[in-house]
Design an enzyme around this catalytic site. Sequence first.
Site, PDB file in Angstrom:
ATOM      1  N   ARG A  17       0.821  -1.205   0.000  1.00 46.61           N
ATOM      2  CA  ARG A  17       0.000   0.000   0.000  1.00 46.61           C
ATOM      3  C   ARG A  17       0.866   1.270   0.000  1.00 46.61           C
ATOM      4  O   ARG A  17       1.808   1.368   0.791  1.00 46.61           O
ATOM      5  CB  ARG A  17      -0.824  -0.059   1.291  1.00 46.61           C
ATOM      6  CG  ARG A  17      -1.450   1.196   1.755  1.00 46.61           C
ATOM      7  CD  ARG A  17      -1.823   1.095   3.236  1.00 46.61           C
ATOM      8  NE  ARG A  17      -2.690   2.184   3.603  1.00 46.61           N
ATOM      9  CZ  ARG A  17      -2.874   2.594   4.858  1.00 46.61           C
ATOM     10  NH1 ARG A  17      -2.270   1.978   5.851  1.00 46.61           N
ATOM     11  NH2 ARG A  17      -3.692   3.579   5.107  1.00 46.61           N
ATOM     12  N   TYR A  22       4.310   4.550   3.288  1.00 47.40           N
ATOM     13  CA  TYR A  22       4.415   3.512   4.318  1.00 47.40           C
ATOM     14  C   TYR A  22       5.579   2.532   4.115  1.00 47.40           C
ATOM     15  O   TYR A  22       5.763   1.626   4.913  1.00 47.40           O
ATOM     16  CB  TYR A  22       3.092   2.735   4.408  1.00 47.40           C
ATOM     17  CG  TYR A  22       1.917   3.606   4.797  1.00 47.40           C
ATOM     18  CD1 TYR A  22       1.860   4.198   6.060  1.00 47.40           C
ATOM     19  CD2 TYR A  22       0.882   3.864   3.900  1.00 47.40           C
ATOM     20  CE1 TYR A  22       0.803   5.016   6.421  1.00 47.40           C
ATOM     21  CE2 TYR A  22      -0.185   4.680   4.254  1.00 47.40           C
ATOM     22  CZ  TYR A  22      -0.223   5.242   5.511  1.00 47.40           C
ATOM     23  OH  TYR A  22      -1.272   6.054   5.875  1.00 47.40           O
ATOM     24  N   ASN A  71      -1.041   0.825  16.548  1.00 49.13           N
ATOM     25  CA  ASN A  71      -1.278   1.669  15.390  1.00 49.13           C
ATOM     26  C   ASN A  71      -2.715   1.428  14.969  1.00 49.13           C
ATOM     27  O   ASN A  71      -3.026   0.403  14.343  1.00 49.13           O
ATOM     28  CB  ASN A  71      -0.309   1.328  14.254  1.00 49.13           C
ATOM     29  CG  ASN A  71      -0.436   2.308  13.088  1.00 49.13           C
ATOM     30  OD1 ASN A  71      -1.421   3.041  12.992  1.00 49.13           O
ATOM     31  ND2 ASN A  71       0.540   2.312  12.208  1.00 49.13           N
ATOM     32  N   ALA A  74      -6.644   4.431  10.489  1.00 50.44           N
ATOM     33  CA  ALA A  74      -7.626   5.508  10.343  1.00 50.44           C
ATOM     34  C   ALA A  74      -8.596   5.580  11.522  1.00 50.44           C
ATOM     35  O   ALA A  74      -9.176   6.647  11.778  1.00 50.44           O
ATOM     36  CB  ALA A  74      -8.383   5.325   9.038  1.00 50.44           C
ATOM     37  N   HIS A  77      -8.449   8.440  14.110  1.00 51.96           N
ATOM     38  CA  HIS A  77      -9.049   9.760  13.909  1.00 51.96           C
ATOM     39  C   HIS A  77     -10.563   9.767  14.075  1.00 51.96           C
ATOM     40  O   HIS A  77     -11.173  10.834  14.040  1.00 51.96           O
ATOM     41  CB  HIS A  77      -8.687  10.262  12.494  1.00 51.96           C
ATOM     42  CG  HIS A  77      -7.255  10.015  12.120  1.00 51.96           C
ATOM     43  ND1 HIS A  77      -6.206  10.561  12.825  1.00 51.96           N
ATOM     44  CD2 HIS A  77      -6.689   9.225  11.155  1.00 51.96           C
ATOM     45  CE1 HIS A  77      -5.058  10.151  12.289  1.00 51.96           C
ATOM     46  NE2 HIS A  77      -5.327   9.329  11.278  1.00 51.96           N
ATOM     47  N   ASP A  84     -12.624   4.589  24.021  1.00 58.11           N
ATOM     48  CA  ASP A  84     -13.250   4.110  25.270  1.00 58.11           C
ATOM     49  C   ASP A  84     -12.595   2.824  25.758  1.00 58.11           C
ATOM     50  O   ASP A  84     -12.415   2.627  26.966  1.00 58.11           O
ATOM     51  CB  ASP A  84     -14.748   3.866  25.072  1.00 58.11           C
ATOM     52  CG  ASP A  84     -15.581   5.137  25.122  1.00 58.11           C
ATOM     53  OD1 ASP A  84     -15.028   6.205  25.456  1.00 58.11           O
ATOM     54  OD2 ASP A  84     -16.791   5.063  24.820  1.00 58.11           O
ATOM     55  N   HIS A  97       2.412   5.752  14.779  1.00 59.76           N
ATOM     56  CA  HIS A  97       2.080   5.943  13.366  1.00 59.76           C
ATOM     57  C   HIS A  97       3.372   5.898  12.563  1.00 59.76           C
ATOM     58  O   HIS A  97       4.397   6.455  12.985  1.00 59.76           O
ATOM     59  CB  HIS A  97       1.381   7.286  13.141  1.00 59.76           C
ATOM     60  CG  HIS A  97       0.094   7.381  13.877  1.00 59.76           C
ATOM     61  ND1 HIS A  97      -1.036   6.693  13.500  1.00 59.76           N
ATOM     62  CD2 HIS A  97      -0.221   8.027  15.025  1.00 59.76           C
ATOM     63  CE1 HIS A  97      -1.995   6.932  14.357  1.00 59.76           C
ATOM     64  NE2 HIS A  97      -1.532   7.731  15.308  1.00 59.76           N
ATOM     65  N   ILE A  98       3.302   5.262  11.428  1.00 60.19           N
ATOM     66  CA  ILE A  98       4.461   5.148  10.539  1.00 60.19           C
ATOM     67  C   ILE A  98       4.749   6.511   9.905  1.00 60.19           C
ATOM     68  O   ILE A  98       5.882   6.987   9.893  1.00 60.19           O
ATOM     69  CB  ILE A  98       4.175   4.080   9.460  1.00 60.19           C
ATOM     70  CG1 ILE A  98       3.985   2.710  10.132  1.00 60.19           C
ATOM     71  CG2 ILE A  98       5.285   4.051   8.415  1.00 60.19           C
ATOM     72  CD1 ILE A  98       3.337   1.674   9.243  1.00 60.19           C
ATOM     73  N   SER A  99       3.714   7.122   9.386  1.00 58.85           N
ATOM     74  CA  SER A  99       3.875   8.440   8.757  1.00 58.85           C
ATOM     75  C   SER A  99       3.753   9.538   9.813  1.00 58.85           C
ATOM     76  O   SER A  99       3.250   9.291  10.923  1.00 58.85           O
ATOM     77  CB  SER A  99       2.786   8.635   7.683  1.00 58.85           C
ATOM     78  OG  SER A  99       1.499   8.629   8.285  1.00 58.85           O
ATOM     79  N   ARG A 104       0.371  15.656   7.269  1.00 58.97           N
ATOM     80  CA  ARG A 104      -0.565  15.168   6.249  1.00 58.97           C
ATOM     81  C   ARG A 104      -1.894  15.940   6.347  1.00 58.97           C
ATOM     82  O   ARG A 104      -1.939  17.027   6.904  1.00 58.97           O
ATOM     83  CB  ARG A 104      -0.733  13.644   6.408  1.00 58.97           C
ATOM     84  CG  ARG A 104       0.612  12.908   6.249  1.00 58.97           C
ATOM     85  CD  ARG A 104       0.448  11.412   6.392  1.00 58.97           C
ATOM     86  NE  ARG A 104      -0.357  10.856   5.308  1.00 58.97           N
ATOM     87  CZ  ARG A 104      -0.851   9.606   5.318  1.00 58.97           C
ATOM     88  NH1 ARG A 104      -0.608   8.810   6.342  1.00 58.97           N
ATOM     89  NH2 ARG A 104      -1.559   9.169   4.312  1.00 58.97           N
ATOM     90  N   ARG A 108      -6.127  14.041   9.762  1.00 53.78           N
ATOM     91  CA  ARG A 108      -5.227  13.112  10.472  1.00 53.78           C
ATOM     92  C   ARG A 108      -4.558  13.773  11.684  1.00 53.78           C
ATOM     93  O   ARG A 108      -3.821  13.141  12.420  1.00 53.78           O
ATOM     94  CB  ARG A 108      -4.145  12.589   9.525  1.00 53.78           C
ATOM     95  CG  ARG A 108      -4.685  11.745   8.403  1.00 53.78           C
ATOM     96  CD  ARG A 108      -3.558  11.142   7.571  1.00 53.78           C
ATOM     97  NE  ARG A 108      -4.011  10.842   6.238  1.00 53.78           N
ATOM     98  CZ  ARG A 108      -4.616   9.712   5.872  1.00 53.78           C
ATOM     99  NH1 ARG A 108      -4.813   8.757   6.748  1.00 53.78           N
ATOM    100  NH2 ARG A 108      -5.024   9.522   4.631  1.00 53.78           N
TER     101      ARG A 108
END
Length: 148
Positions: A17, A22, A71, A74, A77, A84, A97-99, A104, A108
């Site tokens: 991906r 990434y 990680n 998405a 966010h 919770d 997070h990798i990035s 970005r 994010r």
Amino acid sequence: MKILILNGPNLNLLGVREKSVYGSRSFEDYFEELKAAFPALELSYFQSNTEGTLIDKLHEVGFSYKGIVFNAGAYTHTSVAISDAIKAIESPVVEVHISNVYAREAFRHKSMIAPYCKGSISGFGLDSYRLALQYFERLKPNRIGFTV
Ligand code: DQA
């Protein structure tokens, strides 16, 4: 010291991906390197694309493991339910997070889980996981639990 590395949605596609964001390495391959680098930690790895499955895993390990490196992809966010769950468990969670999510898109920049995590690491590529594990490796046992 049992530590779980937990990956959320689309992270099963690491190495395939958006390689420019990434990287080109699969997590399974990197996990072998992590196990060799942290022999004192009993590392396990779990990935799911499903919110409820991630929550079930947090509940399963979150009262016995010494830590979770998470990680949430998405869901970071968006997910009130995952935030919770992190709030509900006892094991400390380090958000990774990798990035660099702050370099970005604006959506994010908000993390629903960060307030309930021990800390957050973002932007170091796969090394974000290694940095999180270094935190857990440095924890020293004492009579009342674990502290640095
Ligand atoms: C990510 C960043 C998230 O914004 C994104 O949705 C991901 C991966 C990262 O590791 O950089 O899936 O968590």
